[in-house]
Design an enzyme around this catalytic site. Structure first.
Site, short mmCIF file in Angstrom:
data_model
loop_
_atom_site.label_atom_id
_atom_site.label_comp_id
_atom_site.label_asym_id
_atom_site.label_seq_id
_atom_site.Cartn_x
_atom_site.Cartn_y
_atom_site.Cartn_z
N TYR A 17 0.86 -1.18 0.00
CA TYR A 17 0.00 0.00 0.00
C TYR A 17 0.90 1.24 0.00
CZ TYR A 17 -4.17 -2.75 1.32
OH TYR A 17 -5.23 -3.63 1.36
N PHE A 75 -13.26 -3.39 0.48
CA PHE A 75 -14.19 -2.52 -0.24
C PHE A 75 -15.59 -2.58 0.40
CE2 PHE A 75 -11.62 -3.45 -4.34
CZ PHE A 75 -10.65 -2.55 -3.94
N PRO A 76 -15.70 -2.38 1.73
CA PRO A 76 -17.01 -2.48 2.38
C PRO A 76 -17.99 -1.41 1.90
CG PRO A 76 -15.41 -1.50 3.87
CD PRO A 76 -14.64 -2.01 2.67
N LEU A 77 -17.46 -0.34 1.29
CA LEU A 77 -18.33 0.72 0.75
C LEU A 77 -18.22 0.78 -0.78
CD1 LEU A 77 -17.65 3.47 3.45
CD2 LEU A 77 -19.59 1.90 3.30
N GLY A 78 -17.77 -0.30 -1.38
CA GLY A 78 -17.66 -0.35 -2.84
C GLY A 78 -16.28 -0.06 -3.37
N GLY A 79 -15.44 0.57 -2.57
CA GLY A 79 -14.07 0.83 -2.99
C GLY A 79 -13.94 1.74 -4.19
#
Length: 282
Positions: A59, A210-214
């Site tokens: 990252y 990606f819990p919010l869609g990423g």
């Protein structure tokens, strides 16, 4: 609903943590973010009770000048005793972009994470396989055996797997205990429900990336907006609350480079969805 989870049976963490992928840059290939902003987000996260950070040595910004692990070490070391840091290994990066590494790549990757984080042992290491979708039918045994060996050496406390199907989970569990599974999963992408169900039965943490869609999917829909309005919340807060309501083993690790957005996300801990809410989100 419990707000905590015992990872691997011995590490108690809040079910809402923080993902560090967004700290070096806002989007893949985008400009590097201000390192001090990243350090400020991390310090504020810990102040607000975050005790589970998800990161990786890869990252980093496009030019490598800003790295998530370096920010974590600079902002938080010496680390609080209660802080659990999870990282992942497996991918390799070359001129043509990310690819899948081999078993021989894993020890150097684990050692790179230890060095960049300034740790003697990693709390949780995921073996990440494939790219965006689980590589169905591909064996992970040889690679997972390497990580199991590093666990026996004391370099890793708990093992996880990422981007996998139920077959991969079953295969890994014949080699060593699996403490967590990290897969792409959110309101608009529920393909891995079978893996979630297997984790729930076994008491293994299921950690959606990606819990919010990423930024790759639009999670908003009329049902989500309706529930958000009912609670006086944002759609992102409701999307996180929905993940936590799915199963007692589900953890969430939303990431951001903004203190304000961090604080908004963490407010999801105080939202309890009703049966009516869950019905609207089917």
């Amino acid at each position: 609903m419990s707000h905590s989870f015992r990872l691997g049976g011995d590490l108690t963490i809040d079910r809402l943590g923080f993902g560090a992928m967004r700290l070096p840059q806002g989007r893949p290939g985008g400009p590097a973010r201000d390192p001090e902003s990243g350090r400020a987000v991390l310090r504020r996260a810990v102040e607000l009770g975050v005790d589970h950070l998800d990161t990786a040595d890869f990252y980093r910004s496009q030019n490598g000048s800003v790295r998530a692990n370096t920010l974590i070490r600079e902002a938080l070391a010496p680390y609080p005793d209660t802080l659990v840091i999870a990282t992942k290994v497996g991918p390799v990066f070359g001129p043509d972009g990310p690819g899948q590494g081999t078993a021989a790549d894993l020890r150097p990757q684990v050692e790179a994470n230890l060095e960049s984080l300034g740790l003697d042992r990693l709390d949780l290491v995921y073996l990440r396989i494939g790219t965006m979708a689980p590589p169905h039918g591909e064996s992970l045994a040889e690679r997972f055996e390497v990580l199991a060996g590093l666990r026996e050496e004391g370099l890793i406390r708990h093992l996880g797997i990422s981007n996998v199907d139920a077959g991969h989970l079953a295969e890994a569990r014949t080699i060593a205990p699996v403490a967590a599974v990290q897969n792409n999963f959110h309101l608009a992408h529920r393909d891995e429900t079978a893996v979630l169900d297997a984790c729930t039965r076994a008491g293994i943490a299921f950690v959606p990336f990606f819990p919010l869609g990423g930024g790759r999917a639009d999670i908003d829909d009329p049902g989500l907006t309706k529930v958000a309005d009912r609670h006086g919340a944002t759609v992102h807060q409701i999307a996180l609350a929905w993940l936590l309501a799915l199963s007692p083993v589900t953890l969430a690790i939303p990431g951001t480079g903004s203190v304000a957005h961090l604080e908004e996300n963490l407010t999801a801990r105080s939202i309890t969805l009703t049966e009516e809410d869950l019905a609207d989100l089917v």
